[in-house]
Motif scaffolding. Sequence first.
Motif, PDB file in Angstrom:
ATOM      1  N   ALA A   1       0.848  -1.201   0.000  1.00  0.00           N
ATOM      2  CA  ALA A   1       0.000   0.000   0.000  1.00  0.00           C
ATOM      3  C   ALA A   1       0.879   1.245   0.000  1.00  0.00           C
ATOM      4  O   ALA A   1       0.613   2.206  -0.726  1.00  0.00           O
ATOM      5  N   ALA A   2       1.941   1.224   0.785  1.00  0.00           N
ATOM      6  CA  ALA A   2       2.842   2.378   0.839  1.00  0.00           C
ATOM      7  C   ALA A   2       3.531   2.587  -0.512  1.00  0.00           C
ATOM      8  O   ALA A   2       3.654   3.714  -0.987  1.00  0.00           O
ATOM      9  N   LYS A   3       3.951   1.481  -1.123  1.00  0.00           N
ATOM     10  CA  LYS A   3       4.639   1.597  -2.421  1.00  0.00           C
ATOM     11  C   LYS A   3       3.720   2.227  -3.455  1.00  0.00           C
ATOM     12  O   LYS A   3       4.135   3.105  -4.214  1.00  0.00           O
ATOM     13  N   VAL A   4       2.466   1.775  -3.485  1.00  0.00           N
ATOM     14  CA  VAL A   4       1.535   2.304  -4.477  1.00  0.00           C
ATOM     15  C   VAL A   4       1.270   3.789  -4.219  1.00  0.00           C
ATOM     16  O   VAL A   4       0.931   4.536  -5.118  1.00  0.00           O
ATOM     17  N   LEU A   5       1.452   4.214  -2.977  1.00  0.00           N
ATOM     18  CA  LEU A   5       1.255   5.629  -2.656  1.00  0.00           C
ATOM     19  C   LEU A   5       2.536   6.439  -2.862  1.00  0.00           C
ATOM     20  O   LEU A   5       2.621   7.594  -2.456  1.00  0.00           O
ATOM     21  N   GLY A   6       3.539   5.801  -3.461  1.00  0.00           N
ATOM     22  CA  GLY A   6       4.740   6.541  -3.817  1.00  0.00           C
ATOM     23  C   GLY A   6       5.850   6.495  -2.786  1.00  0.00           C
ATOM     24  O   GLY A   6       6.825   7.230  -2.877  1.00  0.00           O
ATOM     25  N   CYS A   7       5.712   5.633  -1.777  1.00  0.00           N
ATOM     26  CA  CYS A   7       6.766   5.486  -0.767  1.00  0.00           C
ATOM     27  C   CYS A   7       7.634   4.313  -1.204  1.00  0.00           C
ATOM     28  O   CYS A   7       7.283   3.162  -0.991  1.00  0.00           O
ATOM     29  N   MET A   8       8.736   4.624  -1.889  1.00  0.00           N
ATOM     30  CA  MET A   8       9.478   3.552  -2.556  1.00  0.00           C
ATOM     31  C   MET A   8      10.806   3.226  -1.892  1.00  0.00           C
ATOM     32  O   MET A   8      11.228   2.084  -1.887  1.00  0.00           O
TER      33      MET A   8
END
Lengths: 262, 252
Positions: free
Chosen positions: A158-165
């Motif tokens: 979920a974090a990755k999809v929100l741009g937290c990479m």
Amino acid sequence: MNIKNKEALRNRGLEAISLLTVIAMWQLIADLLVKNKLFLPSFVDVVLSFLNVIKNGALYTDISVSLLHFLIGMILAFIIGLPIGIIMGWFKGANHIFDPIIEILRPIPPLAWIPFAIIWFGLTHQSAGFVVFIGAVFPIIINTYTGFKSVSVVYVEAAKVLGCMRNKNLIRYVALPSALPSIAAGVRIAMGVGWMCLVAAEMFGVSNNGLGYKIWWHYHLHQMDFVLVYMLLLGFLGLVIDRVFRHYVDDRLLKWREGVVM
Amino acid sequence: MGRLTVTNVSRTFKKEDGAPIGALDDVTLEIKDKEFVCFIGPSGCGKTTLLRIIAGLDTPTSGEILLDGTKISVPDAKRGMVFQEYSLFPWRTVIDNIAFGLLMQGTKKKKAIKIAEKYLEFVGLEQFKNSFPYELSGGMRQRVAIARALATEPQVLLMDEPFGALDAQTRNTLQHELLEIWGKKNVTILFVTHSMDEAVFLADRIVVMSARPGKIKEIIDVDLPRPRDRTAPESNALRNHVLKLLAEERER
Ligand SMILES: Nc1ncnc2c1ncn2[C@@H]1O[C@H](COP(=O)(O)OP(=O)(O)OP(=O)(O)O)[C@@H](O)[C@H]1O
Ligand SMILES: [Mg+2]
């Protein structure tokens, strides 16, 4: 509300009665049965000795010295154990680097380090702190590691999809808060172990002051009532530290876990 | 813009013993900007896998996906996702959950909260601003998840059975709300569901998938005027058609 209050009052009453009974029995056994201050100081003896250490000021020095040892060890264990646990838990393969070292060092009882503590640091506060550190660091590493291993993939994705990479951000914003309950539990265990190590280290003369040191010192003087004062103090302080920590963590850091079965 | 081109996408997983299992087999599909597409198919046919690949969370074994002509390889905020499971961060309050994506993009905290408030209003949960997810019902949680996915203004919104765990009443309400948001936001929506009723009510097109390995079985255009009437005979006919296709799959 009223009924609840009454019940609480009754429970408090029962607790007080139980405590008073034990104290009374202790006093009677010491006075009538044992009749030897060396074997079993009575409650009154202990209270008098307690007042004594308060009056001559020794108590404050001992408590602050012991807390200093404890803090040195705990802070060190935290700033070293947390990153190691994080790296082991987050980066694939990293646990193969740390695991062998940890598995060799961990089974060594912390007190076995006392000779080296004295050789390396002398009879100093650092020396006592080091022994506390050895006892406390492994529970922190291991709980941080397990906490990180059990971070739910859904949160990370979920974090990755929100741009937290980036790893740095994923650790900081997802893994760390998610692992916090486990880390907090680790710190609590570490504080328990560290407290025990502290007493032992001070007894062995790693330092020239402190609650543990005083137990040993009074033992040599055969003042068992003082020994008992310091024993009770150690137990009481340990309890207070644990309560304060838990209160802080549950209220401030783990508020979001309300409704979760602990 | 949110035009998706899915070309010959296949995905095989390896089982524990090394035996390959096909999850997706040669899926080719063109999705127009601002289109609402529903995916329906038997359990395990690769719907989640397809969405994950489009999100950039998984890589296809072969084939590629383009968003407005650019190849997708890693996740980014252009494609928002609402997961099949509850995925709100339980340690963040509702407002902080919604603001998360904005903060990650480097938006200043104050501004991020302001934008997040707007989306919270969008899903009608203003009074739960400072609640933690455990204090919300299932339906509210999915609303927040939708708000969170929308806050970064993605071009494509991927929704994996977002209403699957909800009761029929809540489901209907959220379907209405979603259509309203879709109308205002001009976003392409890919929506996985198990319910033909939901698909017929929401979609411009319904992609019916076949059982493992997942292939596209049929693509149905839903040419019903909006707002749609669930009980209209045309709706019924479409539902029956989808039902028949799915029944065929079950028999295989
Ligand atoms: N990480 C994985 N490793 C191995 N196999 C996987 C993995 N993810 C999915 N699969 C397999 O791929 C197939 C498709 O899975 P997927 O989750 O995409 O199905 P689905 O259509 O979303 O099902 P459902 O409707 O039940 O959610 C399944 O057979 C599943 O076992
Ligand atoms: Mg799925």
